[in-house]
Design an enzyme around this catalytic site. Structure first.
Site, PDB file in Angstrom:
ATOM      1  N   HIS A 154      79.162  80.716  20.114  1.00 43.29           N
ATOM      2  CA  HIS A 154      78.205  79.801  20.740  1.00 43.29           C
ATOM      3  C   HIS A 154      78.871  78.625  21.456  1.00 43.29           C
ATOM      4  O   HIS A 154      78.184  77.769  21.989  1.00 43.29           O
ATOM      5  CB  HIS A 154      77.249  79.287  19.660  1.00 43.29           C
ATOM      6  N   ASP A 155      80.197  78.563  21.402  1.00 41.63           N
ATOM      7  CA  ASP A 155      80.923  77.473  22.060  1.00 41.63           C
ATOM      8  C   ASP A 155      81.731  77.946  23.257  1.00 41.63           C
ATOM      9  O   ASP A 155      82.381  77.119  23.925  1.00 41.63           O
ATOM     10  CB  ASP A 155      81.905  76.818  21.069  1.00 41.63           C
ATOM     11  N   GLU A 195      86.619  77.682  10.989  1.00 45.40           N
ATOM     12  CA  GLU A 195      86.772  77.510  12.431  1.00 45.40           C
ATOM     13  C   GLU A 195      87.968  76.620  12.735  1.00 45.40           C
ATOM     14  O   GLU A 195      87.954  75.434  12.436  1.00 45.40           O
ATOM     15  CB  GLU A 195      85.515  76.860  13.022  1.00 45.40           C
ATOM     16  N   ASP A 213      82.755  74.823   9.564  1.00 42.11           N
ATOM     17  CA  ASP A 213      82.815  74.204  10.884  1.00 42.11           C
ATOM     18  C   ASP A 213      83.983  73.217  10.997  1.00 42.11           C
ATOM     19  O   ASP A 213      84.251  72.451  10.065  1.00 42.11           O
ATOM     20  CB  ASP A 213      81.487  73.450  11.088  1.00 42.11           C
ATOM     21  N   ASP A 266      76.506  78.435   7.748  1.00 40.00           N
ATOM     22  CA  ASP A 266      77.462  77.540   8.383  1.00 40.00           C
ATOM     23  C   ASP A 266      77.579  76.284   7.521  1.00 40.00           C
ATOM     24  O   ASP A 266      76.577  75.630   7.223  1.00 40.00           O
ATOM     25  CB  ASP A 266      76.927  77.174   9.784  1.00 40.00           C
TER      26      ASP A 266
HETATM   27  C1  GLC Z   1      82.005  73.278  15.962  1.00 40.60           C
HETATM   28  C2  GLC Z   1      80.778  74.071  16.349  1.00 40.60           C
HETATM   29  C3  GLC Z   1      80.151  73.427  17.560  1.00 40.60           C
HETATM   30  C4  GLC Z   1      79.744  72.019  17.199  1.00 40.60           C
HETATM   31  C5  GLC Z   1      80.952  71.242  16.688  1.00 40.60           C
HETATM   32  C6  GLC Z   1      80.520  69.957  16.053  1.00 40.60           C
HETATM   33  O1  GLC Z   1      83.005  73.369  16.905  1.00 40.60           O
HETATM   34  O2  GLC Z   1      81.106  75.414  16.566  1.00 40.60           O
HETATM   35  O3  GLC Z   1      79.057  74.162  18.035  1.00 40.60           O
HETATM   36  O4  GLC Z   1      79.193  71.395  18.302  1.00 40.60           O
HETATM   37  O5  GLC Z   1      81.656  71.958  15.692  1.00 40.60           O
HETATM   38  O6  GLC Z   1      79.892  70.225  14.839  1.00 40.60           O
END
Ligand code: GLC
Length: 549
Positions: free
Chosen positions: A337-338, A275, A211, A109
């Protein structure tokens, strides 16, 4: 059609991408938190080259870097060190070696938008206005009335600006106040962050999940975001009160993505997935950002939260397929995970049906650990949740602990995850929903996932075939074919809670969501409620088209 001969990153076209949340996969030292050694110990489950294992050929790990863990690793203090909670560099190197031995690629990541406020860069930056690193972050003086420089909101609640008493200026944080946004318009920042990619590529990783890419570049003038006319106060996440047209998604992002791709291009094999929760036109822009379309794709999250009906899914997939360039490789994400887990959002039957769809569409299926055993969210009362998002914005169900609970390996009290006290509780249904129990159950999620993943790997139709949706005259069913010269498959998914029968081409049943499926007969396909079937209607091996022409 995909130009297969030109495809460089062929591995990405042959694998599912399995997402591991390291804290929750396997604990090896009894501290209740998953770690790198734990992942090594479970690699055989992912791929031991037998049909007993899942057959995964690539994993991506949520952050494992040195972090105060305020956002569980997404707040990084050193991009080139492993956090001790997960292990050390030697264990990481061993993970890569052991994964490679099993034919598994490792992706990490990459968190470019922000660092922890404990990062040395930020500590220097906050010292004074004239510090060399002041411009590495986004600092602005207050408005004359002392309020924040503009109206931007933090994803995790409240203003995106935090006043720093020392210099009396605000710094920007798109997420937590402990996660300060880097200034990607500063060339030094860019240089240092691109070197992070090189650092890990040299250690043998095969790419990155990037990310929060959409937040990376902000409006140069920091103009206010406009209000969102569709926002329903009290019902919607307060972050949705504004349209984030200036605080995210700027055109300059394409150039930065192209820079990432240049670095990845230095390595013959590396791949980037980013993402961004965006619709098809924005996804296409992101595909086009990398001049070489074969190095990067944005995650496709558009199936999450989609209205439940066959026409709605067909419509999205047809439009998405139609918008892609020949060398763009699609992907389908059903959970992470979100987001609340698939089974908890849709129920087991529907979740399994979508699993079949994901594994038979053209493109890369992305599986969140536990999806393959039908894991559900754990119910954790909001006031006991650890996730800062849920705690900062209570009442909207935003906390992410429920979908991050430990992987369930067996029926024992701690599900084989740890010998200690698990950092999040183990879900109540672990006695039946676990790897051991599902291994030999022909009707299990695990069996369907395993069967389809292994079938995909030797199926020319699923690996290279074009996608063609069909109209079978029944709105309850989503049918499509995967067609190449060596194989034709028909996939039929019953989205309704009633049995359905329809006229189709005869063929051989390869897999069903239901162990006691009725095979096609007399040019008819029989589907129970929420049943899906994969039927081979042509294979070059027997050189004939079965059934109707
Ligand atoms: C992304 C990640 C998330 C994190 C956020 C801030 O959306 O998937 O889990 O909290 O970024 O880094």
């Amino acid at each position: 059609m995909i130009n297969d001969t030109a495809a460089k990153q062929l591995w990405i076209r042959e694998t599912v991408l399995y997402h591991i949340y390291p804290r929750s996969f396997q604990d090896s030292n009894g501290d209740g938190i998953g770690d790198l050694q734990g992942i090594i110990d479970r690699l055989d489950y992912l791929n031991d080259s037998s049909n007993e294992s899942l057959g995964v050929k690539a994993i991506w790990l949520s952050p494992i870097f040195r972090s105060p863990m305020v956002d569980f690793g997404y707040d990084i203090v050193d991009y080139e060190l492993i956090d001790p909670v997960f292990g050390d560099m030697a264990t990481f190197d061993r993970l890569v070696t052991e994964a490679h031995k099993r034919g598994i690629k490792v992706l990490l990541d990459f968190v470019p938008n922000h660092t922890s406020t404990q990062h040395d860069w930020f500590k220097e930056s906050r010292q004074d206005y004239n510090n060399y690193k002041r411009d590495w972050y986004i600092w602005k003086p207050p408005k004359p009335d002392g309020s924040p420089p503009n109206n931007w909101l933090s994803v995790f609640g409240g203003s995106a600006w935090q006043l720093d008493e020392a210099t009396g200026e605000y710094y920007l944080h798109s997420f937590l106040p402990e996660q300060a946004d880097l200034n990607w318009r500063n060339l030094e920042v860019k240089k240092h962050m691109l070197n992070v990619l090189r650092f890990w590529l040299k250690r043998g990783v095969s790419g990155f999940r990037t990310d929060a890419i959409y937040n990376l570049i902000k409006d140069a003038e920091l103009r206010d975001d406009p209000p969102n006319p569709a926002y329903r106060p009290g019902q919607d996440d307060p972050y949705d009160a504004l349209l984030h047209t200036h605080s995210s998604g700027q055109d300059e992002l394409s150039g930065t993505l192209a820079n990432f791709c240049e670095i990845l291009g230095e390595n013959s094999d590396a791949y980037l997935v980013s993402e961004a929760y965006v619709d098809i036109p924005e996804m296409i822009k992101l595909y086009h950002a990398c001049p070489d379309h074969q190095i990067h794709s944005p995650f496709n999250f558009n199936l999450i939260g989609r209205e439940w009906s066959a026409p709605s899914y067909r419509d999205f997939i047809d439009r998405f397929e139609g918008a892609l360039d020949p060398n763009d490789w699609p992907n389908y994400v059903l959970g992470n995970h979100d987001r609340s887990r698939l089974v908890s959002r849709l129920g087991s039957n529907r979740a399994k049906l979508l699993g079949m769809m994901q594994l038979t569409l053209r493109g890369m299926p992305v599986i969140y650990y536990g999806e393959e055993i039908g894991m559900q969210d754990e119910s954790i009362p909001e006031n006991q949740q650890l996730d800062p998002w849920g705690r900062r914005v209570p009442g909207f169900g935003l906390g992410r602990d429920p979908e991050r609970t430990p992987m369930k390996w067996d029926a024992s009290k701690k599900a084989g995850f740890t010998t200690g006290v698990p950092w999040l509780s183990i879900s109540s249904n672990h006695a039946t929903c676990n790897v051991e129990a599902e291994k030999d159950d022909p009707n299990s999620f695990l069996n369907m996932y395993r069967t389809l993943i292994h079938y995909r790997q030797r199926s020319p139709g699923l690996l290279t075939g074009r996608y063609e949706s069909q109209n079978c005259g029944n709105e309850a069913i989503f049918t499509y074919k995967r067609i190449c010269s060596d194989e034709i498959l028909q996939i039929a998914l019953n989205f309704s809670n009633q049995p359905q029968t329809f006229e189709a081409e005869d063929g051989t049943l390869i897999c069903s969501t239901h162990a006691d499926a009725r095979a096609p007969d007399d040019n008819k396909i029989f589907l129970r409620a929420y049943e899906g079937q994969v039927i081979q209607i042509y294979t070059a091996k027997v050189s004939k088209i079965l059934g109707k022409k």
